[in-house]
Motif scaffolding. Sequence first.
Motif, short mmCIF file in Angstrom:
data_model
loop_
_atom_site.label_atom_id
_atom_site.label_comp_id
_atom_site.label_asym_id
_atom_site.label_seq_id
_atom_site.Cartn_x
_atom_site.Cartn_y
_atom_site.Cartn_z
N CYS A 21 0.82 -1.21 0.00
CA CYS A 21 0.00 0.00 0.00
C CYS A 21 0.85 1.26 0.00
CB CYS A 21 -0.98 0.00 1.19
SG CYS A 21 -0.16 -0.03 2.77
N SER A 22 2.12 1.13 -0.31
CA SER A 22 2.94 2.33 -0.39
C SER A 22 3.16 2.64 -1.86
CB SER A 22 4.27 2.10 0.32
OG SER A 22 5.00 1.11 -0.35
N ASP A 26 8.88 5.26 -0.70
CA ASP A 26 8.57 5.49 0.70
C ASP A 26 9.68 4.99 1.61
OD1 ASP A 26 5.56 6.33 1.32
OD2 ASP A 26 5.66 5.22 -0.56
N GLU A 173 -0.72 12.91 4.59
CA GLU A 173 -1.32 11.71 4.00
C GLU A 173 -0.33 10.53 4.04
OE1 GLU A 173 -2.16 12.34 -0.11
OE2 GLU A 173 -3.13 10.40 -0.39
N ARG A 174 -0.77 9.44 4.61
CA ARG A 174 -0.02 8.18 4.72
C ARG A 174 1.14 8.21 5.71
NH1 ARG A 174 -0.75 6.91 -0.99
NH2 ARG A 174 1.43 6.53 -1.41
N SER A 178 1.46 4.26 6.61
CA SER A 178 2.21 3.27 5.82
C SER A 178 3.57 3.79 5.41
CB SER A 178 1.41 2.89 4.57
OG SER A 178 1.20 4.03 3.77
N SER A 179 3.95 4.97 5.93
CA SER A 179 5.17 5.59 5.45
C SER A 179 5.77 6.50 6.51
CB SER A 179 4.80 6.42 4.21
OG SER A 179 5.87 7.25 3.84
#
Length: 323
Positions: A21-22, A26, A173-174, A178-179
């Motif tokens: 999902c990256s 990242d 965001e993210r 995930s990052s």
Amino acid sequence: MEKKSLLFSLAIIVTFSLASCSSQGDALPNKKGTSPAQFSQVRYHGGPLLAKPSPINVYLIWYGAFTRKERSTITDFFVSFNSSNSSTTDSKRGQPTVSKWWKTIQSYKDKSGHPISGSVRLVKIIGDKYSLGKNIKRIQIAQLVEKKIESNTLPVDYNAVYFVLTAKDVAVERFCISSCGFHDNTNILTKGKVVFAHVGDSSSQCRGFCAWPYAPNYGPLEKPLVAPNSVGTDGMVVNIATVLAGAVTNPFRNGYYQGYDHAPLEAVSACAGKFGNGAYPGFPGKLLVDRATNASYNAYGANGRKFLLPAMWDPVRLSCNVV
Ligand SMILES: *[C@@H]1O[C@H](CO)[C@@H](O)[C@H](O)[C@H]1NC(C)=O
Ligand SMILES: *[C@@H]1O[C@H](CO)[C@@H](O)[C@H](O)[C@H]1NC(C)=O
């Protein structure tokens, strides 16, 4: 032993679920102690790199409130890439430094055989007082860089990485999901693409996620290491090092990476979780320890600084190099 293998399996699951999902470049959380590079390699896909013979220029945008100490730590980190500034006094000669760590990058060569520059130069630093608020999208990071260039606050520079560093009260965001940071490129004035990156201060949002091993990530029994500067900034240094190496070796998604181009593992992210020899999930590897403060680190920098730097994939030796 059993605990170790459980952690190992967990790390593999986390690795693959996060990777899926990256996106571009990242810096993933440093939970993975086992490098996926052991299973396959970081390969060159034939595209351009930031491989001009001149130094790689760095522009910094402090987005939001940072203390003087936080700013000087990270500024010193960038200044340390110049070996004339690294603190290699006689007693420390032969010791690991930030500039030595960067040497592995010169093994990355483009199609014409030009290596990536062994010099990194901090050119200009500016601030931004939350002009986009405290909850920002990734696309706004690109727009912020474009705006600073188009208003002539920063020069347009195609051999550079523009870093947007966000303060601990800024949600991106993210980030922290995930990052821990990312790099990408954006068109400027329709003339060409510049490379930019984001890294945030995770200290109040997800320190165990993005500032490991200075914050616990493996559960309540894990004892975090003492940070040489501060948990938030030392975590940022690790992630800045990760996205800088990824940005210069894979600036346009067709340089050096392993896996899929939408979720690549790059020069440093392919070695994530490894900081010293003997690393395994939950253990960053053997590090140096400052006797006075108990802080763990693995490299010296400018102004007597101590930093922790992640291992980097060596495309010649085909292994992860520690400092
Ligand atoms: C490195 O630092 C020295 C001494 O401060 C300076 O003369 C040199 O130009 C610097 N190199 C780069 C690439 O910035
Ligand atoms: C460093 O660690 C030792 C042993 O755990 C402890 O006795 C000492 O107080 C620590 N020093 C500092 C400055 O935290």
